[in-house]
Scaffold this motif. Structure first.
Motif, PDB file in Angstrom:
ATOM      1  N   SER A 146      -7.078 -18.222  -3.975  1.00 23.72           N
ATOM      2  CA  SER A 146      -7.830 -19.468  -4.045  1.00 23.72           C
ATOM      3  C   SER A 146      -7.000 -20.605  -3.462  1.00 23.72           C
ATOM      4  N   TYR A 190      -4.897 -26.201  -5.883  1.00 25.43           N
ATOM      5  CA  TYR A 190      -5.557 -27.314  -6.564  1.00 25.43           C
ATOM      6  C   TYR A 190      -4.524 -27.970  -7.472  1.00 25.43           C
ATOM      7  N   SER A 208     -10.723 -33.183  -1.252  1.00 28.43           N
ATOM      8  CA  SER A 208     -10.977 -32.039  -2.128  1.00 28.43           C
ATOM      9  C   SER A 208     -12.098 -31.156  -1.587  1.00 28.43           C
ATOM     10  N   TYR A 246     -13.600 -29.089  -3.541  1.00 26.60           N
ATOM     11  CA  TYR A 246     -14.463 -28.822  -4.683  1.00 26.60           C
ATOM     12  C   TYR A 246     -15.431 -29.990  -4.903  1.00 26.60           C
ATOM     13  N   SER A 247     -16.649 -29.668  -5.245  1.00 34.28           N
ATOM     14  CA  SER A 247     -17.647 -30.719  -5.446  1.00 34.28           C
ATOM     15  C   SER A 247     -17.505 -31.391  -6.800  1.00 34.28           C
ATOM     16  N   SER A 248     -16.986 -30.664  -7.778  1.00 36.80           N
ATOM     17  CA  SER A 248     -16.815 -31.236  -9.112  1.00 36.80           C
ATOM     18  C   SER A 248     -15.791 -30.417  -9.885  1.00 36.80           C
ATOM     19  N   VAL A 249     -15.218 -31.021 -10.918  1.00 37.39           N
ATOM     20  CA  VAL A 249     -14.281 -30.323 -11.792  1.00 37.39           C
ATOM     21  C   VAL A 249     -14.604 -30.670 -13.235  1.00 37.39           C
ATOM     22  N   ARG A 277     -17.080 -35.843  -6.808  1.00 37.41           N
ATOM     23  CA  ARG A 277     -16.334 -36.512  -5.740  1.00 37.41           C
ATOM     24  C   ARG A 277     -16.538 -38.027  -5.748  1.00 37.41           C
ATOM     25  N   PRO A 280     -11.904 -26.665 -11.574  1.00 36.94           N
ATOM     26  CA  PRO A 280     -13.047 -26.666 -10.656  1.00 36.94           C
ATOM     27  C   PRO A 280     -13.878 -25.403 -10.828  1.00 36.94           C
ATOM     28  N   ASP A 297     -15.214 -22.093  -9.812  1.00 39.79           N
ATOM     29  CA  ASP A 297     -14.666 -21.097  -8.883  1.00 39.79           C
ATOM     30  C   ASP A 297     -13.333 -21.539  -8.291  1.00 39.79           C
ATOM     31  N   GLY A 298     -12.551 -22.250  -9.069  1.00 38.86           N
ATOM     32  CA  GLY A 298     -11.237 -22.679  -8.601  1.00 38.86           C
ATOM     33  C   GLY A 298     -10.182 -22.469  -9.668  1.00 38.86           C
TER      34      GLY A 298
END
Length: 614
Positions: A419, A422, A454, A456-459, A479, A499, A501-502
């Motif tokens: 991955s 992050y 980033s 990733y769209s959200s965490v 974001r 995140p 899938d992070g």
């Protein structure tokens, strides 16, 4: 029944009796086993390994030894040599002599056949640890490892495991558990790794066992699908802890938890060996790697099981446990794991000692060394390489390890993913102290946002009280969001952000004020948290000289631009004075303003996020 009897009777018995110092060592090959009064499974699977396993046992453990020899052949294709020890009620000095005799016999068998692994059936009172010398003969150790080490390089050592049973029934039950697991393990093509952390990073420093998890993620050895986290900062409690030891979707676990004789501690919770022994079998039994307990070699005299012993002997806990050594130094801190931070964000984790050895075991496993003995051999070899370069890495770390389980067995293939890196959220607020853990004053608004680049769209963000392990705030940050947090009471906190899938990221900060007393205030804090939208501005210049930036601002103001100067200080650098104008609620409005400025002023500009790019 007649057909089965005929099949069993086709095996013949050929037993060599070797006498050492008044004790007898009876040696049998698996093909020499003759079924006796109790039915034991007999395998006709082909042998796939040239080397043999050696199973050391007392005569009363004979049926259990035969069961393990069946497992070796049936599932691993390994022939077993059964070494029966006739010790009786021996004195301590006699047991030491017996241990020496066993070691000499294993050395002889290794020279004759080649020995893959050694399995000791019985606790330390029944089969004692053996005394042996280090490679340079400068130091003597008493450890199970001595049964497989005869000098030379560490990778030449034979992997040794122990089933710490106090009686034959316990040993036989463990073999039955292994047999059930081997039959069940193929129901999944790949398995995740579940990591269980210890105290939730609740100490003053960050020398906590959970940091090894960050190191694994940092190196990209396995992504989020391969490693799952469950621990103190994840809100783990006793019920969830026990359930995880018999999950049906976990095949191997990192369980790095401090423990005493009969108790494991994580966060503010405890689990004792009695609770562990009451677990029921489930298909996905884990391998437990290192529960940070010191295993007393004389523990066979005590009735109470240690938690590592209970995990292996339980019907529903581990298939293997690595244990041994003392995880703390004289000051009470874990000296094996060190963290480097910047404004509370973890940048790097350095490992030494046992933790480094465990990391090498994990590397070997993910590189395809599925048999435990092979992964141990690779880990010993890599650790020896570190040892030559760093004086503080001593060989007694390896001698101090005890593997409870059968090193002949293979672990299932784990999920293999990688991955992107992050590092967590970006700190927006100016802190009082940026070294190591970021420090902010009480009642101030502490703001964090996702990095501008980033992927990733959200965490998901949780703020955890490091003193109690309690989650005090939780939000999903996108974001275009700013995450704000404030408290009127001094304390120690951590962002636990994840995140979708992070990988996970941990960030640490302290809140201090006049009432600060080590975070032990009895006053219930008032905590506020929430999201606000990000605003954008147009940056037209950046300058090292403040007076130049101020002049630029004044010129823009005369032309009608709502200009201002922002000071931006990068880590370890001198300040930049940035001239910007406007605060726009959307990036589209900022883009329009930027285009207008460039067209009118014939100069370049760029869009930045307010409060963030300072």
């Amino acid at each position: 029944m007649k057909r089965l009897s005929a099949l069993l009777c086709s095996f013949f018995c050929l037993c060599a009796v070797i006498s050492f110092g008044g004790c007898k060592l009876n040696l049998q090959s698996q093909e020499d086993i003759k079924p006796v009064e109790s039915a034991v499974k007999v395998s006709s699977a082909p042998f796939r390994e040239k080397k043999k396993s050696v199973i050391v046992f007392r005569p009363e453990f004979k049926q259990a030894a035969r069961y393990f020899s069946y497992l070796h052949r049936q599932y691993e294709g390994v022939d077993s040599l059964l070494l029966s020890v006739h010790a009786g009620n021996s004195t301590q000095s006699e047991l030491e002599k017996i241990a020496d005799d066993i070691r000499l016999k294993i050395k002889e068998l290794d020279k004759k056949y080649g020995v893959l692994t050694v399995l000791l059936l019985g606790d330390f009172k029944l089969i004692p640890a053996v005394k042996y010398n280090a490679a340079d003969n400068s130091t003597s150790y008493i450890a199970d490892a001595g049964y497989g080490y005869f000098g030379g390089s560490p990778e030449s050592a034979i992997s040794v495991g122990r089933i710490p049973a106090k009686n034959p029934e316990q040993a036989f039950a463990v073999a039955e558990k292994f047999d059930s697991w081997y039959g069940d393990r193929d129901y999944r093509p790949a398995w995740p790794v579940v990591f269980m952390g210890g105290e939730g990073l609740s100490g003053q420093g960050l020398h906590d066992s959970e940091l090894i998890f960050f190191r694994l993620q940092e190196e990209g050895m396995a992504g989020p699908e391969a490693i799952r986290y469950l621990g103190g900062v994840g809100g783990c409690n006793e019920e969830r802890f026990l359930k995880s030891l018999s999950w049906d979707d976990a095949a191997i676990q990192w369980l790095m938890v401090p423990g005493s004789d009969g108790t494991l501690k994580f966060g503010n919770s405890f689990v004792n060996s009695t609770d562990i022994m009451s677990l029921e079998y489930k298909p996905g039994l884990p391998i437990v790697l290192d529960p940070y307990c010191h295993l007393n070699l004389n523990k066979g005299d005590k009735d109470q099981l240690s938690t590592p012993e209970a995990m292996l002997l339980s019907p529903g806990a581990a298939l293997g446990v690595m244990v041994g050594g003392n995880p703390v130094n004289e000051s009470g801190d874990n000296e094996n794991i060190k963290a480097e931070l910047d404004k509370g964000t973890l940048l790097r984790v350095d490992l030494s000692g046992r933790s480094l050895f465990m990391l090498e075991f994990h590397r070997a496993y993910f590189s395809g060394k599925l048999r435990i003995s092979d992964a141990l051999t690779e880990a010993r070899s890599q650790y020896a390489g570190y040892e030559e370069k760093q004086e503080h890495l001593k060989s007694d770390i390896l001698a101090d390890f005890v593997f409870l389980g059968d090193p002949t067995m293979s672990m299932p293939m784990a999920v293999r993913t990688e991955s992107p890196v992050y590092r967590g959220l970006k700190s927006v607020s100016r802190c009082m102290s940026a070294n190591d853990i970021a420090t902010y004053p009480a009642n101030s608004t502490i703001t964090f946002a996702m990095p501008d680049n980033s992927i990733y769209s959200s965490v998901l963000v949780r703020v955890v009280d490091r003193n109690t392990g309690r989650t005090v705030a939780e939000n999903t940050v996108g974001r275009e969001d700013l995450f704000n947090f404030s408290t009127d009471t001094p304390g120690r906190f951590m962002f636990y952000s994840h995140p979708v899938d992070g990988p996970l990221a941990w960030q640490f900060f302290d809140v201090r004020g006049k009432a600060y007393a080590g975070g032990n205030s009895t006053v219930k804090p008032i905590i506020k948290s929430g999201l606000e939208p990000i605003k954008y501005s147009v940056q037209v210049s950046s300058n090292r000289i403040m007076s130049s930036a101020v002049s630029m601002r004044k010129r823009l103001e005369k032309k009608g631009y709502p200009a201002y100067v922002v000071t931006s200080v990068k880590r370890g650098g001198k300040p930049w004075y940035c001239v910007r104008f406007g605060e726009y609620e959307s990036i589209y409005k900022a883009q329009a303003a930027s285009s207008g400025y460039e067209k009118t002023e014939k100069a370049d500009a760029k869009i930045v996020r307010c409060k963030i790019d300072n």
